[in-house]
Every structure is written in C-alpha cells, then in structure tokens.
Design an enzyme around this catalytic site. Structure first.
Site, PDB file in Angstrom:
ATOM      1  N   HIS A   1      -3.199   7.392   1.777  1.00  0.00           N
ATOM      2  CA  HIS A   1      -3.601   6.055   1.336  1.00  0.00           C
ATOM      3  C   HIS A   1      -4.990   5.782   1.909  1.00  0.00           C
ATOM      4  O   HIS A   1      -5.261   6.076   3.076  1.00  0.00           O
ATOM      5  CB  HIS A   1      -2.592   5.022   1.855  1.00  0.00           C
ATOM      6  CG  HIS A   1      -3.075   3.621   1.722  1.00  0.00           C
ATOM      7  ND1 HIS A   1      -3.561   3.119   0.528  1.00  0.00           N
ATOM      8  CD2 HIS A   1      -3.165   2.602   2.623  1.00  0.00           C
ATOM      9  CE1 HIS A   1      -3.926   1.866   0.712  1.00  0.00           C
ATOM     10  NE2 HIS A   1      -3.703   1.528   1.970  1.00  0.00           N
TER      11      HIS A   1
ATOM     12  N   CYS B   1       0.815  -1.232   0.000  1.00  0.00           N
ATOM     13  CA  CYS B   1       0.000   0.000   0.000  1.00  0.00           C
ATOM     14  C   CYS B   1       0.841   1.272   0.000  1.00  0.00           C
ATOM     15  O   CYS B   1       0.346   2.345  -0.331  1.00  0.00           O
ATOM     16  CB  CYS B   1      -0.947   0.002   1.188  1.00  0.00           C
ATOM     17  SG  CYS B   1      -2.083  -1.379   1.160  1.00  0.00           S
TER      18      CYS B   1
ATOM     19  N   ASN C   1      -9.889   0.002  -0.468  1.00  0.00           N
ATOM     20  CA  ASN C   1      -8.425   0.054  -0.386  1.00  0.00           C
ATOM     21  C   ASN C   1      -7.843  -0.537  -1.670  1.00  0.00           C
ATOM     22  O   ASN C   1      -7.899  -1.749  -1.885  1.00  0.00           O
ATOM     23  CB  ASN C   1      -7.971  -0.734   0.845  1.00  0.00           C
ATOM     24  CG  ASN C   1      -6.460  -0.730   1.029  1.00  0.00           C
ATOM     25  OD1 ASN C   1      -5.717  -0.351   0.128  1.00  0.00           O
ATOM     26  ND2 ASN C   1      -6.019  -1.165   2.195  1.00  0.00           N
TER      27      ASN C   1
HETATM   28  O1  UT7 Z   1      -3.621  -0.641   3.725  1.00  0.00           O
HETATM   29  C1  UT7 Z   1      -3.186  -1.190   4.921  1.00  0.00           C
HETATM   30  C2  UT7 Z   1      -3.943  -2.426   5.127  1.00  0.00           C
HETATM   31  N1  UT7 Z   1      -5.080  -2.490   5.932  1.00  0.00           N
HETATM   32  C3  UT7 Z   1      -5.568  -1.609   6.837  1.00  0.00           C
HETATM   33  O2  UT7 Z   1      -5.156  -0.511   7.014  1.00  0.00           O
HETATM   34  C4  UT7 Z   1      -6.691  -2.126   7.684  1.00  0.00           C
HETATM   35  C5  UT7 Z   1      -6.561  -1.687   9.111  1.00  0.00           C
HETATM   36  N2  UT7 Z   1      -7.594  -2.269   9.968  1.00  0.00           N
HETATM   37  C6  UT7 Z   1      -8.888  -1.946   9.856  1.00  0.00           C
HETATM   38  O3  UT7 Z   1      -9.262  -1.160   8.997  1.00  0.00           O
HETATM   39  C7  UT7 Z   1      -9.848  -2.546  10.864  1.00  0.00           C
HETATM   40  O4  UT7 Z   1      -9.137  -3.213  11.876  1.00  0.00           O
HETATM   41  C8  UT7 Z   1     -10.869  -3.508  10.215  1.00  0.00           C
HETATM   42  C9  UT7 Z   1     -11.851  -2.715   9.370  1.00  0.00           C
HETATM   43  C10 UT7 Z   1     -10.162  -4.534   9.361  1.00  0.00           C
HETATM   44  C11 UT7 Z   1     -11.668  -4.234  11.290  1.00  0.00           C
HETATM   45  O5  UT7 Z   1     -12.294  -3.304  12.169  1.00  0.00           O
HETATM   46  P1  UT7 Z   1     -12.253  -3.507  13.754  1.00  0.00           P
HETATM   47  O6  UT7 Z   1     -13.062  -2.435  14.348  1.00  0.00           O
HETATM   48  O7  UT7 Z   1     -10.796  -3.614  14.149  1.00  0.00           O
HETATM   49  O8  UT7 Z   1     -13.014  -4.866  13.926  1.00  0.00           O
HETATM   50  P2  UT7 Z   1     -12.507  -6.246  14.572  1.00  0.00           P
HETATM   51  O9  UT7 Z   1     -11.451  -6.871  13.730  1.00  0.00           O
HETATM   52  O10 UT7 Z   1     -12.202  -5.985  16.022  1.00  0.00           O
HETATM   53  O11 UT7 Z   1     -13.797  -7.124  14.509  1.00  0.00           O
HETATM   54  C12 UT7 Z   1     -14.960  -6.839  15.300  1.00  0.00           C
HETATM   55  C13 UT7 Z   1     -16.000  -7.894  15.036  1.00  0.00           C
HETATM   56  C14 UT7 Z   1     -15.487  -9.317  15.161  1.00  0.00           C
HETATM   57  O12 UT7 Z   1     -16.514 -10.105  15.736  1.00  0.00           O
HETATM   58  P3  UT7 Z   1     -16.441 -10.525  17.284  1.00  0.00           P
HETATM   59  O13 UT7 Z   1     -15.152 -11.296  17.441  1.00  0.00           O
HETATM   60  O14 UT7 Z   1     -16.447  -9.230  18.047  1.00  0.00           O
HETATM   61  O15 UT7 Z   1     -17.664 -11.340  17.457  1.00  0.00           O
HETATM   62  C15 UT7 Z   1     -15.278  -9.742  13.734  1.00  0.00           C
HETATM   63  O16 UT7 Z   1     -15.400 -11.128  13.543  1.00  0.00           O
HETATM   64  O17 UT7 Z   1     -16.480  -7.754  13.703  1.00  0.00           O
HETATM   65  C16 UT7 Z   1     -16.416  -9.019  13.048  1.00  0.00           C
HETATM   66  N3  UT7 Z   1     -16.184  -8.784  11.629  1.00  0.00           N
HETATM   67  C17 UT7 Z   1     -17.183  -8.570  10.764  1.00  0.00           C
HETATM   68  N4  UT7 Z   1     -18.498  -8.491  10.907  1.00  0.00           N
HETATM   69  C18 UT7 Z   1     -19.250  -8.220   9.827  1.00  0.00           C
HETATM   70  C19 UT7 Z   1     -14.999  -8.747  10.974  1.00  0.00           C
HETATM   71  N5  UT7 Z   1     -15.212  -8.493   9.658  1.00  0.00           N
HETATM   72  C20 UT7 Z   1     -16.559  -8.372   9.514  1.00  0.00           C
HETATM   73  C21 UT7 Z   1     -17.385  -8.115   8.409  1.00  0.00           C
HETATM   74  N6  UT7 Z   1     -18.728  -8.036   8.613  1.00  0.00           N
HETATM   75  N7  UT7 Z   1     -16.898  -7.898   7.172  1.00  0.00           N
END
Ligand code: UT7
Length: 323
Positions: free
Chosen positions: A250, A113, A280
């Site tokens: 980004h 990225c 992204n």
């Molecule tokens: O370019 C560089 C690369 N990437 C990034 O910069 C990404 C950086 N990270 C992020 O943007 C965020 O961490 C995410 C958007 C990927 C995730 O957001 P979060 O607020 O950190 O969520 P989380 O990973 O803590 O997940 C919360 C909950 C989980 O369920 P439980 O364990 O609380 O029951 C996940 O399983 O949300 C669940 N979850 C989803 N639910 C619905 C994860 N993905 C999804 C989804 N739809 N697509």
C-alpha cells in the site's frame, strides 16, 4: 485444490494532476516538506462530477480486456472502497449495471487502505469454496472528496484512482509452486479508531465528514503491523523474504515502505513504489501499483508477489500469490 488465479489486471487514474507546488498555493506547505516526509510529488484527483464508480468502471474495462473474458463469464463483483458514490447501493452494483452483467452478485468491501487485500481474501474464499468461478475485484477511491482542504496535515497525502483484477478458479497441487493466491492474512484492531477516521456518516452526523488522522501514531503502527502481516504470509507458505520476487505495498508514505523493507531485510529494488506519482489512493493503491509493475514488465508469470497494506480501523493484511 482450487486456486484463485489472476488472469488480468488494469488501472485508471483521473486526468487532473495536482502537484506539490499546486498544493503550496492552497495551504501552508512546500514541495520540499511533502517530498522529504512522504516521497509524494504529485497525485491525480477527480474532476467536477467525476465519481468513484467512473474510475472503477475504467479500471474494470481494462482488467476485463487484459483477461480476455466476456462480462457474461463473471459471477461476482467485489469493490473495495471507502468513498462510494452514494451511501447505498454499492459501487459494485453500479459497475454490475454499467458492464451489462445480469447475473451473479455484487457488493462493496470497506477496510479503507487495506480494502484491496480484504477484497482479495473475500474473492479467494468465494472461489476456493466453489461459490464463484470468475470474480472481478476492484479497488477504487475518490479520497479527494473526503479531505479537509484546509488541513495541511492530511490534504497533501491522498489521491484518487482505481485498479482491478479478474480472478478465475484454476487447479493447483496445494503447494507454494501453484499459480494463484497462496494465502491471505487479515488483521484489525478496532480500539485504534481515533488515530484515523472520518468525522461524519449517515447514522452520526448525516454528513459525509472529513478524514482525520494522527499521522505519527499511524506511522508508528504501520511498520510493525505490516511486517507482522508479511511474516504471517511467508511462514504460512513456508517461504522466506529472499524467495519473494516483488513486494507490492500500500502506497502511503515512502518512509513506511523503506522502514518495512529495512526491518525485514527486503532489497529496495524488489519493492514496487508508485507513491511519488499517485499519493495515497487508499484501496486503489495496491492494484494501481500492481498494474504498473505488470504493465512495465517487472512482474512476470511465475513470479512470487507479496501484497500488503494497512489503514483505518486499524485494518492490515498481506496476500501472497504466484503470478
Ligand atoms: O494509509 C494509511 C494512512 N496514513 C498513513 O500511513 C500516514 C502515516 N503517517 C505519515 O505518513 C506521517 O506521519 C506524516 C507524513 C503524516 C507526517 O510526517 P511526520 O514526520 O510524522 O510529521 P509530524 O506530524 O511530526 O509534523 C512535523 C511538523 C509539524 O510542525 P511542528 O509541530 O513541528 O511545528 C507539523 O505541523 O510538520 C508540520 N506539518 C507540515 N508542514 C508543512 C504537518 N503537515 C505539514 C505540511 N507541510 N503538509
């Protein structure tokens, strides 16, 4: 002193649009979850048979037309990509052939990225060293080809596209009033591999593999690292946040954009955000956002623009330029 000046830019998005509602039919997710956690509403993805080089070529044509220069004037093509058509040769070589460029050099840069910022640093250094005069820099990705479409934690985040700029050697006095790239600052920390990587490759599995990410860990590092890169660029140019007209980050997650802006006191209206409609797009995201803000008249000649990115590796960086 020699300054690398951007004399044209262009972008291309594949025709197919995938909305959050479309994704909710494929994996256990919802428009509401994706919007509130990421700000993404939709993303463009390549169609059957469409390759990264096809996107790159369209963006290259647009940038060359905007720059009003002939292909024969180019002496270097750099393409930032992590999703090449083939393991080798490079996408840049493919573009060189398809543009009909028969001299100079072409190669790819791989910093995921952060690829466009890394590519800009490479192009700027080639120009300032006097080795190149006119460089085509492309960021192009087909991230949809790397995704595990059963993994809801990653497949909702990414999109495909390409952006390009043409850089040309110009004259500057050496101060921050010069037109062109004022500085680039690159960083990486290879120890953080496990937070964001692809689980395949020619010398490991002999397969392409799929993107794997521990999103929370990436998020945790993103705001800190991006802020540090911005501060490095500003202090090297003896400038402050208030001097910058446009921040072009980004586009990974609206919450990362907002968190960085909050940490550094950047006004919301100075941040170019396209994440809602592009997702992204990895190395393509900065030039896509840049081309959007130039095309709609926000970025004007003479404006100070700060580009910033962070991605797998980890890699991160910033580039300061006067448009
Ligand atoms: O370019 C560089 C690369 N990437 C990034 O910069 C990404 C950086 N990270 C992020 O943007 C965020 O961490 C995410 C958007 C990927 C995730 O957001 P979060 O607020 O950190 O969520 P989380 O990973 O803590 O997940 C919360 C909950 C989980 O369920 P439980 O364990 O609380 O029951 C996940 O399983 O949300 C669940 N979850 C989803 N639910 C619905 C994860 N993905 C999804 C989804 N739809 N697509």
């Amino acid at each position: 002193m020699i300054r690398s000046q951007i004399i044209g830019c262009g972008a291309y998005l594949p025709k197919t649009v995938l909305t959050n509602h479309d994704l909710a039919k494929r994996v256990d997710t919802s428009d509401e979850w994706i919007r509130t956690r990421t700000g993404i509403q939709e993303r463009h993805i390549v169609g059957p048979g469409e390759k990264t080089s096809d996107l790159a070529l369209e963006a290259a044509h647009a940038a060359l037309a905007d720059a009003r220069i002939a292909v024969s004037e180019l002496d270097l093509i750099v393409c930032a990509t992590t999703t090449p058509d083939e393991t080798f040769p490079s996408v840049a070589s493919n573009i060189q052939a398809r543009l009909g460029m028969t001299r100079g050099a072409a190669f790819d840069v791989q910093a995921v990225c952060s690829g466009f910022i890394y590519g800009l640093a490479v192009a700027d250094n080639f120009i300032r060293a006097g080795q190149s005069k006119t460089v085509l820099l492309i960021g192009a990705e087909s991230m949809s080809r790397l995704l595990d479409w059963n993994d809801r934690t990653t497949c909702v985040l990414f999109g495909d596209g390409a952006g390009a700029v043409v850089l040309k050697a110009g004259e500057g006095a050496g101060g921050n009033a010069d037109v062109g790239v004022l500085n680039t600052n690159l960083f990486s920390d290879g120890r953080l591999h496990d937070y964001l990587y692809v689980d395949g490759g020619p010398s490991s599995t002999q397969t392409t593999g799929h993107l794997r990410m521990q999103g929370k860990e990436v998020f945790r590092h993103a705001v800190t690292n991006i802020s540090a890169a911005i501060e490095a660029s500003l202090s090297a140019a003896k400038l402050e946040v208030a001097d910058i007209d446009w921040f072009v980050p980004h586009q990974a997650n609206q919450r990362i954009l907002d968190g960085t802006a909050r940490k550094l006191g950047i006004p919301h209206e100075k941040v170019v955000s396209t994440v809602a409609f592009h997702g992204n797009t990895s190395a393509a995201s900065v030039p896509l956002a840049l081309a959007t803000a130039v095309a709609d008249g926000r970025i004007k000649r003479g404006d100070l623009v700060l580009l910033k990115a962070m991605g797998g590796g980890f890699t991160w960086g910033a580039a300061l330029l006067r448009w």
